[in-house]
Write a protein that holds these residues in place. Structure first.
Motif, mmCIF file in Angstrom:
data_model
loop_
_atom_site.group_PDB
_atom_site.id
_atom_site.type_symbol
_atom_site.label_atom_id
_atom_site.label_comp_id
_atom_site.label_asym_id
_atom_site.label_seq_id
_atom_site.Cartn_x
_atom_site.Cartn_y
_atom_site.Cartn_z
ATOM 1 N N ASN A 71 -2.761 -9.880 -9.678
ATOM 2 C CA ASN A 71 -3.989 -10.633 -9.440
ATOM 3 C C ASN A 71 -3.879 -11.346 -8.098
ATOM 4 O OD1 ASN A 71 -2.292 -12.781 -10.068
ATOM 5 N ND2 ASN A 71 -3.563 -13.612 -11.708
ATOM 6 N N GLY A 72 -4.979 -11.979 -7.687
ATOM 7 C CA GLY A 72 -4.980 -12.602 -6.357
ATOM 8 C C GLY A 72 -4.904 -11.548 -5.267
ATOM 9 N N PRO A 73 -4.445 -11.954 -4.079
ATOM 10 C CA PRO A 73 -4.427 -11.063 -2.914
ATOM 11 C C PRO A 73 -3.565 -9.819 -3.089
ATOM 12 C CG PRO A 73 -4.043 -13.352 -2.247
ATOM 13 C CD PRO A 73 -4.027 -13.329 -3.746
ATOM 14 N N SER A 74 -2.675 -9.814 -4.070
ATOM 15 C CA SER A 74 -1.765 -8.674 -4.254
ATOM 16 C C SER A 74 -2.505 -7.382 -4.596
ATOM 17 C CB SER A 74 -0.746 -8.963 -5.359
ATOM 18 O OG SER A 74 -1.342 -8.833 -6.629
ATOM 19 N N VAL A 75 -3.738 -7.487 -5.098
ATOM 20 C CA VAL A 75 -4.459 -6.266 -5.471
ATOM 21 C C VAL A 75 -4.753 -5.380 -4.262
ATOM 22 C CG1 VAL A 75 -5.474 -7.249 -7.579
ATOM 23 C CG2 VAL A 75 -6.736 -7.415 -5.417
ATOM 24 N N ALA A 76 -4.657 -5.954 -3.058
ATOM 25 C CA ALA A 76 -4.892 -5.157 -1.846
ATOM 26 C C ALA A 76 -3.923 -3.983 -1.746
ATOM 27 C CB ALA A 76 -4.785 -6.036 -0.602
ATOM 28 N N ALA A 77 -2.756 -4.115 -2.384
ATOM 29 C CA ALA A 77 -1.759 -3.037 -2.318
ATOM 30 C C ALA A 77 -2.242 -1.753 -2.983
ATOM 31 C CB ALA A 77 -0.444 -3.486 -2.953
ATOM 32 N N PHE A 78 -3.270 -1.861 -3.819
ATOM 33 C CA PHE A 78 -3.735 -0.674 -4.528
ATOM 34 C C PHE A 78 -4.480 0.314 -3.630
ATOM 35 C CE2 PHE A 78 -3.566 -3.574 -8.420
ATOM 36 C CZ PHE A 78 -2.333 -3.072 -8.814
ATOM 37 N N ILE A 79 -4.711 -0.073 -2.365
ATOM 38 C CA ILE A 79 -5.238 0.922 -1.418
ATOM 39 C C ILE A 79 -4.254 1.142 -0.263
ATOM 40 C CG2 ILE A 79 -7.701 0.654 -1.956
ATOM 41 C CD1 ILE A 79 -7.865 -1.187 0.565
ATOM 42 N N ASP A 80 -3.011 0.737 -0.481
ATOM 43 C CA ASP A 80 -1.956 0.951 0.519
ATOM 44 C C ASP A 80 -1.173 2.191 0.074
ATOM 45 O OD1 ASP A 80 0.662 0.975 1.588
ATOM 46 O OD2 ASP A 80 0.707 -1.210 1.841
ATOM 47 N N ALA A 81 -1.366 3.282 0.819
ATOM 48 C CA ALA A 81 -0.851 4.591 0.383
ATOM 49 C C ALA A 81 0.645 4.566 0.073
ATOM 50 C CB ALA A 81 -1.142 5.646 1.452
ATOM 51 N N ASP A 82 1.409 3.876 0.899
ATOM 52 C CA ASP A 82 2.856 3.850 0.710
ATOM 53 C C ASP A 82 3.212 3.117 -0.595
ATOM 54 O OD1 ASP A 82 5.666 4.046 1.449
ATOM 55 O OD2 ASP A 82 5.526 1.886 1.843
ATOM 56 N N LYS A 83 2.562 1.971 -0.807
ATOM 57 C CA LYS A 83 2.813 1.208 -2.032
ATOM 58 C C LYS A 83 2.369 2.006 -3.265
ATOM 59 C CE LYS A 83 4.454 -2.851 -0.721
ATOM 60 N NZ LYS A 83 4.883 -2.255 0.583
ATOM 61 N N VAL A 84 1.206 2.633 -3.158
ATOM 62 C CA VAL A 84 0.673 3.391 -4.295
ATOM 63 C C VAL A 84 1.630 4.527 -4.661
ATOM 64 C CG1 VAL A 84 -1.186 4.948 -5.022
ATOM 65 C CG2 VAL A 84 -1.738 2.758 -3.933
ATOM 66 N N ASP A 85 2.232 5.155 -3.674
ATOM 67 C CA ASP A 85 3.210 6.220 -3.943
ATOM 68 C C ASP A 85 4.391 5.686 -4.749
ATOM 69 O OD1 ASP A 85 1.812 8.188 -2.721
ATOM 70 O OD2 ASP A 85 3.034 8.268 -0.893
ATOM 71 N N GLN A 86 4.888 4.517 -4.332
ATOM 72 C CA GLN A 86 6.018 3.930 -5.055
ATOM 73 C C GLN A 86 5.625 3.542 -6.484
ATOM 74 O OE1 GLN A 86 8.339 0.856 -2.865
ATOM 75 N NE2 GLN A 86 7.050 1.357 -1.119
ATOM 76 N N MET A 87 4.423 3.002 -6.613
ATOM 77 C CA MET A 87 3.949 2.619 -7.953
ATOM 78 C C MET A 87 3.800 3.856 -8.831
ATOM 79 S SD MET A 87 0.925 -0.115 -7.143
ATOM 80 C CE MET A 87 1.091 -1.322 -5.828
ATOM 81 N N LYS A 88 3.235 4.908 -8.250
ATOM 82 C CA LYS A 88 2.987 6.133 -9.017
ATOM 83 C C LYS A 88 4.302 6.683 -9.571
ATOM 84 C CE LYS A 88 0.239 10.360 -8.741
ATOM 85 N NZ LYS A 88 1.214 11.447 -8.891
ATOM 86 N N ALA A 89 5.344 6.647 -8.741
ATOM 87 C CA ALA A 89 6.649 7.142 -9.189
ATOM 88 C C ALA A 89 7.141 6.323 -10.383
ATOM 89 C CB ALA A 89 7.655 7.072 -8.038
ATOM 90 N N LEU A 90 6.884 5.025 -10.365
ATOM 91 C CA LEU A 90 7.297 4.178 -11.494
ATOM 92 C C LEU A 90 6.367 4.366 -12.693
ATOM 93 C CD1 LEU A 90 8.301 0.916 -9.571
ATOM 94 C CD2 LEU A 90 9.834 2.483 -10.792
ATOM 95 N N ALA A 91 5.089 4.590 -12.421
ATOM 96 C CA ALA A 91 4.139 4.825 -13.523
ATOM 97 C C ALA A 91 4.548 6.082 -14.290
ATOM 98 C CB ALA A 91 2.720 4.956 -12.983
ATOM 99 N N GLU A 92 5.077 7.071 -13.560
ATOM 100 C CA GLU A 92 5.519 8.312 -14.214
ATOM 101 C C GLU A 92 6.767 8.087 -15.058
ATOM 102 O OE1 GLU A 92 5.691 10.866 -10.806
ATOM 103 O OE2 GLU A 92 3.512 11.202 -10.825
ATOM 104 N N ARG A 93 7.397 6.938 -14.834
ATOM 105 C CA ARG A 93 8.550 6.556 -15.668
ATOM 106 C C ARG A 93 8.092 5.499 -16.682
ATOM 107 N NH1 ARG A 93 13.116 5.322 -11.206
ATOM 108 N NH2 ARG A 93 14.480 5.191 -13.028
ATOM 109 N N SER A 94 6.787 5.445 -16.918
ATOM 110 C CA SER A 94 6.173 4.655 -17.998
ATOM 111 C C SER A 94 5.834 3.204 -17.680
ATOM 112 C CB SER A 94 7.037 4.714 -19.258
ATOM 113 O OG SER A 94 8.026 3.714 -19.207
ATOM 114 N N VAL A 95 5.965 2.789 -16.421
ATOM 115 C CA VAL A 95 5.527 1.434 -16.062
ATOM 116 C C VAL A 95 3.993 1.391 -16.091
ATOM 117 C CG1 VAL A 95 5.459 -0.319 -14.241
ATOM 118 C CG2 VAL A 95 7.544 1.022 -14.629
ATOM 119 N N LYS A 96 3.465 0.317 -16.661
ATOM 120 C CA LYS A 96 2.014 0.150 -16.789
ATOM 121 C C LYS A 96 1.546 -0.793 -15.689
ATOM 122 C CE LYS A 96 -1.030 -0.809 -20.742
ATOM 123 N NZ LYS A 96 -1.560 0.568 -20.847
#
Lengths: 118, 118, 118
Positions: free
Chosen positions: A42-67
């Motif tokens: 929440n707050g300003p951190s949501v901006a990372a959801f359109i940062d391609a590099d960050k989204v790639d790292q998140m996606k890799a963790l989401a595939e390991r079941s992080v919500k």
């Protein structure tokens, strides 16, 4: 062994590296099956959801079941302030929207999740 | 009365003054026997473990039973990044190493420790 | 439904906007009757208690049952350091003083309050 339930609260954009590193280290330590991990942004951190590099790292963790959860109030506020407008429907599918991030943070703790603020 | 169990999470080097001050105030308020205090340092905050002034303050609190834990992942990362290399074996004896600080933070909460992020 | 019990820990002055916004969003989401909210201010954040604009926002939330607590140790420290001297007795009536904010943070968690650090 029971899974380690944990909610990471990320509300500053510069905290993503610490948060994603923490989660990677947690899995290395207890195994992917050893932890039930939720990340609430929440707050300003949501901006990372359109940062391609960050989204790639998140996606890799989401595939390991992080919500990953994004706060709708924060997305709206960032747009109203003229900082950045992110269309919910354009977000990667692995990111879920919650109406109020703050409620989620509280409820998860009452559901037995540990709280970590990187 | 049961002891107040608490874990302090310090991940930024500039937060040590607040954390050590909080612990001093806690003891002043409930007595040294009134609290079971653990300090978990990860991220850049581990650099304080070679800062003589900080180490002196920590040592005084360790002698009043505060447990100081340093995250091995963080020590390694700081060294790999070229920030500061701290040899585990050169650390003061009152500082214990944990392989992954993040796991400790979660487990302590599940063991009934309150979480404080100064 | 049981009320959502939550303690907000504010120790930096620049975090008030996030904290007060979080609480407003929480009430919007679960209703004023849906949450039992305590705000504990320690460290430099206590300076906001003489900031007219902030106090107005807090007062509006206090009238919706939010409990604001100021740490006496922090008020004294800020004055001793020469930052700002705030006379306890001049504080608005809706702000309660606790001798040691840190003890309150720990006890509230042991009493079932979720912890949020904005």
């Amino acid at each position: 062994m029971e899974k380690l339930k944990v909610l990471f609260h990320v509300n500053e954009n510069e905290k993503w590296n610490a948060a994603l590193g923490n989660i990677t280290n947690l899995f290395k330590d207890v195994g992917d099956e050893g932890a039930d991990v939720v990340v609430l942004a929440n707050g300003p951190s949501v901006a990372a959801f359109i940062d391609a590099d960050k989204v790639d790292q998140m996606k890799a963790l989401a595939e390991r079941s992080v919500k990953f959860l994004a706060c709708r109030n924060s997305l709206k506020k960032m747009c109203a302030e003229g900082t950045v407008c992110i269309d919910e429907n354009s977000l990667p599918r692995f990111i879920d929207i919650v109406p109020a991030g703050i409620t989620e943070i509280i409820k998860r703790q009452h559901d037995g999740y540990a709280y970590v603020k990187p």
